[in-house]
Every structure is written in structure tokens, then in C-alpha cells.
Design a protein around this motif. Structure first.
Motif, mmCIF file in Angstrom:
data_model
loop_
_atom_site.group_PDB
_atom_site.id
_atom_site.type_symbol
_atom_site.label_atom_id
_atom_site.label_comp_id
_atom_site.label_asym_id
_atom_site.label_seq_id
_atom_site.Cartn_x
_atom_site.Cartn_y
_atom_site.Cartn_z
ATOM 1 N N PRO A 5 -2.851 27.595 -6.115
ATOM 2 C CA PRO A 5 -3.483 26.504 -6.878
ATOM 3 C C PRO A 5 -2.465 25.581 -7.532
ATOM 4 N N GLY A 6 -1.365 26.156 -8.080
ATOM 5 C CA GLY A 6 -0.346 25.324 -8.733
ATOM 6 C C GLY A 6 0.312 24.381 -7.733
ATOM 7 N N ALA A 7 0.651 24.930 -6.576
ATOM 8 C CA ALA A 7 1.313 24.114 -5.552
ATOM 9 C C ALA A 7 0.347 23.062 -5.003
ATOM 10 N N ARG A 8 -0.919 23.462 -4.881
ATOM 11 C CA ARG A 8 -1.936 22.497 -4.408
ATOM 12 C C ARG A 8 -2.048 21.318 -5.371
ATOM 13 N N PHE A 9 -2.038 21.644 -6.674
ATOM 14 C CA PHE A 9 -2.192 20.562 -7.656
ATOM 15 C C PHE A 9 -0.970 19.645 -7.635
ATOM 16 N N SER A 10 0.223 20.249 -7.489
ATOM 17 C CA SER A 10 1.442 19.422 -7.401
ATOM 18 C C SER A 10 1.375 18.495 -6.187
ATOM 19 N N GLU A 11 0.872 19.046 -5.101
ATOM 20 C CA GLU A 11 0.754 18.240 -3.887
ATOM 21 C C GLU A 11 -0.232 17.079 -4.118
ATOM 22 N N PHE A 12 -1.364 17.415 -4.785
ATOM 23 C CA PHE A 12 -2.367 16.378 -5.117
ATOM 24 C C PHE A 12 -1.704 15.282 -5.949
ATOM 25 N N LEU A 13 -0.929 15.702 -6.972
ATOM 26 C CA LEU A 13 -0.292 14.715 -7.862
ATOM 27 C C LEU A 13 0.674 13.821 -7.096
ATOM 28 N N SER A 14 1.444 14.423 -6.195
ATOM 29 C CA SER A 14 2.419 13.575 -5.503
ATOM 30 C C SER A 14 1.711 12.631 -4.531
ATOM 31 N N ARG A 15 0.630 13.074 -3.902
ATOM 32 C CA ARG A 15 -0.105 12.164 -2.998
ATOM 33 C C ARG A 15 -0.803 11.056 -3.801
ATOM 34 N N LEU A 16 -1.299 11.438 -4.979
ATOM 35 C CA LEU A 16 -1.960 10.452 -5.858
ATOM 36 C C LEU A 16 -0.953 9.385 -6.305
ATOM 37 N N THR A 17 0.244 9.844 -6.683
ATOM 38 C CA THR A 17 1.274 8.920 -7.163
ATOM 39 C C THR A 17 1.742 8.009 -6.019
ATOM 40 N N GLU A 18 1.808 8.602 -4.839
ATOM 41 C CA GLU A 18 2.164 7.791 -3.672
ATOM 42 C C GLU A 18 1.105 6.707 -3.415
ATOM 43 N N ALA A 19 -0.159 7.069 -3.608
ATOM 44 C CA ALA A 19 -1.253 6.129 -3.312
ATOM 45 C C ALA A 19 -1.390 5.046 -4.379
ATOM 46 N N LEU A 20 -1.204 5.420 -5.658
ATOM 47 C CA LEU A 20 -1.472 4.466 -6.750
ATOM 48 C C LEU A 20 -0.198 3.894 -7.376
ATOM 49 N N GLY A 21 0.932 4.463 -7.055
ATOM 50 C CA GLY A 21 2.181 4.037 -7.694
ATOM 51 C C GLY A 21 2.318 4.702 -9.052
ATOM 52 N N PRO A 22 3.537 4.712 -9.633
ATOM 53 C CA PRO A 22 3.773 5.438 -10.889
ATOM 54 C C PRO A 22 2.943 4.893 -12.055
ATOM 55 N N LYS A 23 2.607 3.598 -12.027
ATOM 56 C CA LYS A 23 1.793 3.022 -13.114
ATOM 57 C C LYS A 23 0.367 3.578 -13.129
ATOM 58 N N GLY A 24 -0.043 4.126 -12.002
ATOM 59 C CA GLY A 24 -1.442 4.549 -11.867
ATOM 60 C C GLY A 24 -1.697 6.003 -12.224
ATOM 61 N N VAL A 25 -0.636 6.763 -12.539
ATOM 62 C CA VAL A 25 -0.811 8.202 -12.782
ATOM 63 C C VAL A 25 0.052 8.617 -13.969
ATOM 64 N N SER A 26 -0.512 9.407 -14.888
ATOM 65 C CA SER A 26 0.297 9.890 -16.010
ATOM 66 C C SER A 26 -0.019 11.349 -16.326
ATOM 67 N N THR A 27 1.057 12.117 -16.536
ATOM 68 C CA THR A 27 0.873 13.481 -17.042
ATOM 69 C C THR A 27 1.559 13.614 -18.403
ATOM 70 N N ASP A 28 1.876 12.473 -18.981
ATOM 71 C CA ASP A 28 2.562 12.434 -20.278
ATOM 72 C C ASP A 28 1.568 12.798 -21.393
ATOM 73 N N THR A 29 1.796 13.911 -22.061
ATOM 74 C CA THR A 29 0.809 14.409 -23.037
ATOM 75 C C THR A 29 0.588 13.412 -24.179
ATOM 76 N N GLN A 30 1.650 12.690 -24.542
ATOM 77 C CA GLN A 30 1.490 11.702 -25.635
ATOM 78 C C GLN A 30 0.574 10.564 -25.220
ATOM 79 N N GLU A 31 0.718 10.145 -23.977
ATOM 80 C CA GLU A 31 -0.145 9.058 -23.495
ATOM 81 C C GLU A 31 -1.585 9.547 -23.328
ATOM 82 N N ILE A 32 -1.725 10.804 -22.928
ATOM 83 C CA ILE A 32 -3.074 11.343 -22.663
ATOM 84 C C ILE A 32 -3.832 11.628 -23.962
ATOM 85 N N GLU A 33 -3.112 12.041 -24.987
ATOM 86 C CA GLU A 33 -3.731 12.532 -26.224
ATOM 87 C C GLU A 33 -4.882 11.657 -26.780
#
Ligand code: FAD
Ligand code: 2HG
Ligand code: ZN
Length: 473
Positions: A5-33
Motif C-alpha cells: 500500500p505504501g509503495a502504491r500510494f507513492s506511485e500514485f503521488l508521482s503519477r499525479l505530480t507528473e500529470a498536474l505538475g508540482p503546483k497541482g499537488v502538495s503533501t506539505d503539512t503546513q499548507e494542508i493544515e
């Protein structure tokens, strides 16, 4: 695709970032809070990722990836919702705020097409800049988005003349849970080509898909708004006044809001730069607004009708706003009631409606019920009396832990108030929706056949139950 599951989620994140670009995805806890709390500080959420698409195509790509990886999704607009629907509970959080473009204003068709992340005040401005009116207005209009307003079928202060969001939408563009895009942005007043699918998404609270854009109705701008602050002795007198005002103005009443003396006192105490427009020891105030097509005769009309109301004993006193600043002040008082209530303390919130003819009975019986079940509570009952929609809010009794009251004894008060509402042919959610807050109650209060139809619609559009799970159904 790996099974871990961990590796699957990492793969999802990298494909998502590839599709939307870095501006489109954030895992920064401060930004998410800031996305994880509701405005009243009652609920707290969590998410592994914040997705920030800038276009419908990006929403579609993100949704298709979520489908492929079997991930649940929580769309969010301004996060001003009142029923614990917009805060993620571990789902992928998709914020629509970057989708904030005006796509088209078709003045001759009295319509404008806006993206889901456009804020309501901006929508009002766009209409105004084009010589038109977009009539939806509510206290959270500086943060609430078109997508959220559609998803919750928002109401607010102009409903008695212009209707709810449902009445203001001509067309919708939505992305389905599997990533397909439905372009239903038709600016038509008449279109009988089968089921009216846009209505499914309005009030669905994000459980069927993501609204990415909408074509909205525009109206003529009134030449003048006459606004008055009126003292009445009771909600029954308020309803009498409404009838008089509707008849005397030829249906020009666009705002008819009730404020209790206690609510006014809280605003005067907790909100800066307000003063009481008409001091009185009476228990109730009405903010009445008429929107008229001609300046000539407008002031006479409101003064004459208020004079008649006073002579007939319907109103105790009244002040017509003479300047734009005075109008802004009375609206500020009205819209600040929830903010002042928040400072006062936590409250059980009952967003209820009854037929206008039964508002007075509800107010009287509801207050007696709440006070008998929880002696010492404060009742802040205010809002859209012209629509039969009262925000009947009840604070914790003095000396009682507020959270404990809200989560234990208060639940019995809520059940009793809602029983009363049902007995008066009313609704337990007039305009804020169901979310997670009222989900269980909906299931046992709605007729079984109605729940079955709703579940069938959900199953058809979201067979895996990944869109806003736990909200409404
Ligand atoms: P959010 O809170 O972000 O989301 C609300 C729901 O819609 C959630 O379930 C979310 O998942 C879903 N959603 C959000 N965007 C989308 C999208 N693009 N596609 C699909 N689903 C989506 N409401 C009224 O009706 N009348 C009032 O008078 C009123 N006054 C208010 C006053 C105050 C001070 C506050 C804080 C709130 C008030 N509200 C009122 C409630 C709130 O403003 C409305 O529910 C508003 O419609 C929420 O818009 P939002 O963009 O903040 O949506
Ligand atoms: C309003 O009408 C909102 O001000 C908020 O719908 C209601 O806080 C509330 O209970
Ligand atoms: Zn309201």
C-alpha cells in the motif's frame, strides 16, 4: 502496480505530480493544515495529499488516477460549509480554488459561465460589471465558491424573491468519479431533452462528482433598494408584516430577516463598529429590503407601508435607512450573528424550515421545549423568516461543559426540536445540507423508498462509493 500500500500510494503521488505538475499537488503539512478544520472549530480532519487542479482537464486526470488506485475523494471549495462535509477524513483532498476563471458572460442571454473556484463576491462583481445582478448573497460570500454553493444548494438572504442556488443554475460541467467529463454548460431556459441531470449535482454535496464550472442566471439590477430596520413584538407579527410588505410592494421584498434582541446584543458586544440602529426593549427585529425598478416613489412606498404597519399594531417602530452606510450597517448586524454567536460559545445548530404560516408556532414551541429540556440555555433563533427558514441555535447551559453538552444531552434536544419540525411539516435541513452531521438522522427520518432512490442514483454514478464517502448517505 505493486501490492504494497505504501509503495502504491507513492506511485500514485508521482503519477499525479507528473500529470498536474508540482503546483497541482502538495503533501506539505503546513499548507494542508488550514483545509482540515471547520470555521467554528468543531471538527478536525486529515488527508495524505492536497490536489490543486487548475483546469477541468486536470480534475479529470486526478479523478481517473484516484479511480485507478481505488482512492476516495473529498472536494473542497471555501470550506465554509456547516455540516462537516468539506473536511477530509483520510480521502484525497481536491481543492477547486485555482479554478477561478470567468469563462463567459452572455449579457443578451442574461447568463454567465464561471469556474467552480470563483468566490461568490467575485461572481456578484462580474454580474455588476456587466450591468446585471447575480442575486445569491450570504454571510460567507467572501469565501464560499460557486462549486460549494452548487454542491450544497445554498440559500441565503435573497431566496424569497430569486430562489436557492438550484433556481439560479442553467448548466453544469462536472467530472465523474471515473474521470469522465460531462459538459452540460447549456445556457437554456427551456430544454426538455430527458432527465435534468444538472439538478442531481446541485445539493449532492460532492457525493456524485466534482462540479468544475456552471452557467448561472443573471437578473436586472434594481434601480433602488430600500432597506428598513423594524421592531416587532413577536415572530407572529413578523409574518403579518411580511404579508403586508409583499402586497404593498407588488412582490418587491428581496430580504426579510429576523434578528432576536439577544442576537443583536451579542453582535453589539463582540463585533466592532456596529451600533444599535433603533434601541428598544422589544424582543425581535426585522431587516426588510425592497428592490424596485424606479427611484421615484420608492421611499414613499416603504414609508407608507411601514406607517400602516405601525398604525395597525403589526410593527412597534421602524427606521428606513437613509444612506448606503446605514444599509451596510443593518446588513452587517444581521450577517454577524453567527460570528458573534461563535464568540459567545458553542451551540447546537438547527437549520430548519417550516411553512411560513407555522414559523411563529415553531419559535414559541421550540423555545419552550429547549428550555424545559436544558434549563438555562440561550436561544439564538434568527435568519430567513421570509422563507420559513430559522437558524434555531441553542447554547450549552451555564456551567456545563460545552463539548459534552453538544455530544450528549444536546443530542436529545436536537432530536426533540427535529421531531417538532417534522410534526409541523418542516425540514431538518433547510439550506446547509446533510454532510456527516445529519447523515444518520436522515437515514431514519426519510421514507425508505426515498432513501432507496437516493442510493440507486449514488450507485449508478459512483459505483465504488469513492466520492465523499459518509456524507449524506
Ligand atoms: P465547502 O464548504 O468547501 O464544501 C461544502 C460541500 O460541498 C462539501 O460537501 C464539499 O465536499 C462539497 N463541494 C465543494 N466544492 C465542490 C465542487 N466543486 N464539486 C462538488 N462538491 C463540492 N449557507 C447557506 O445556504 N445560506 C447562508 O445564509 C449561509 N450563511 C453562512 C454564513 C457563514 C458565516 C458561514 C461560515 C457559512 C454560511 N453558509 C450559508 C454555509 C456555506 O457558506 C455554504 O454551505 C456554501 O455553499 C459552502 O461553499 P464552500 O465553497 O465553502 O463549500
Ligand atoms: C446565516 O444565515 C447562516 O447566517 C449561518 O446560514 C447560520 O450560523 C448559523 O446557524
Ligand atoms: Zn442562513
Amino acid at each position: 502496480m505493486t501490492d504494497d500500500p505504501g509503495a502504491r500510494f507513492s506511485e500514485f503521488l508521482s503519477r499525479l505530480t507528473e500529470a498536474l505538475g508540482p503546483k497541482g499537488v502538495s503533501t506539505d503539512t503546513q499548507e494542508i493544515e488550514p483545509h482540515l478544520n471547520d470555521w467554528r472549530g468543531r471538527w478536525k480532519g486529515s488527508t495524505p495529499v492536497l490536489v490543486k487542479p487548475a483546469s477541468t482537464e486536470e480534475v479529470s486526470k486526478a479523478m481517473a488516477l484516484c479511480a485507478e488506485y481505488g482512492l476516495a475523494v473529498n472536494p473542497q471549495g471555501g470550506n465554509s460549509g456547516m455540516v462537516n462535509g468539506s473536511i477530509p477524513q483520510g480521502e484525497v483532498l481536491i481543492s477547486l480554488k485555482r479554478m477561478n476563471h470567468v469563462r463567459e458572460v452572455d449579457v443578451l442571454n442574461d447568463a454567465m459561465t464561471l469556474e467552480a473556484g470563483v468566490i461568490l463576491t467575485r461572481a456578484q462583481e462580474v454580474a455588476d460589471e456587466n450591468g446585471r445582478l447575480f442575486p445569491l448573497s450570504l454571510g460567507a460570500q467572501g469565501v464560499a465558491t460557486i462549486g460549494g454553493l452548487i454542491a450544497t444548494n445554498a440559500g441565503g438572504a435573497g431566496v424569497l424573491r430569486y430562489g436557492m442556488m438550484r433556481d439560479l443554475v442553467l448548466g453544469i460541467e462536472a467530472v465523474l468519479p471515473d474521470g469522465r467529463v460531462w459538459n452540460g454548460l447549456r445556457g437554456l431556459r427551456k430544454d426538455n431533452t430527458g432527465y435534468d441531470l444538472k439538478q442531481l449535482f446541485i445539493g449532492a454535496e460532492g457525493t456524485l462528482g466534482i462540479v468544475t464550472a456552471a452557467t448561472l442566471k443573471l437578473f436586472p439590477k434594481p434601480a433602488v433598494k430600500e432597506t428598513a430596520w423594524i421592531i416587532v413584538e413577536s415572530p407572529a407579527k413578523a409574518v403579518e408584516l411580511l404579508q403586508l410588505a409583499k402586497a404593498a410592494s407588488g412582490g418587491a421584498v428581496t430580504g426579510f430577516e429576523i434578528v432576536p434582541r439577544f442576537g443583536l446584543d451579542l453582535v453589539l458586544k463582540h463585533v466592532p463598529d456596529v451600533r444599535d440602529p433603533l434601541p428598544s426593549s422589544a424582543d425581535w427585529r426585522i431587516l426588510m429590503e425592497l428592490s424596485l425598478p424606479r427611484v421615484e416613489g420608492a421611499r414613499d412606498m416603504i414609508e407608507t407601508l411601514l406607517g400602516e404597519a405601525i398604525v395597525r399594531g403589526i410593527a412597534a417602530d421602524a427606521a428606513v435607512c437613509g444612506t448606503e452606510a446605514q444599509k451596510a450597517m443593518v446588513w452587517k448586524i444581521r450577517e454577524s450573528v453567527p460570528i458573534a454567536e461563535r464568540v459567545h460559545g458553542k451551540a447546537l445548530k438547527h437549520d430548519v424550515s417550516v411553512p411560513v404560516s407555522r414559523v411563529a408556532e415553531f419559535m414559541q414551541r421550540g423555545a419552550a421545549l429547549a428550555r424545559s429540556m436544558a434549563p438555562g440555555v440561550d436561544i439564538i433563533a434568527f435568519g430567513h423568516v421570509g422563507d420559513g427558514n430559522i437558524h434555531f441555535n441553542v447554547t450549552a447551559p451555564p456551567g456545563v461543559d460545552q463539548d459534552a453538552f453538544l455530544n450528549r444531552d444536546g443530542l436529545k434536544v436536537t432530536e426533540a426540536i427535529h421531531d417538532l419540525i417534522v410534526s409541523l411539516n418542516g425540514s431538518i435541513s433547510a439550506e446547509h445540507g446533510i454532510g456527516r452531521l445529519k447523515r444518520d438522522e436522515l437515514a431514519w427520518r426519510k421514507p425508505q423508498v426515498e432513501m432507496e432512490m437516493m442510493r440507486a442514483v449514488k450507485k449508478a454514478l459512483d459505483p465504488d462509493g469513492r466520492m465523499n464517502p459518509g456524507r449524506i448517505l
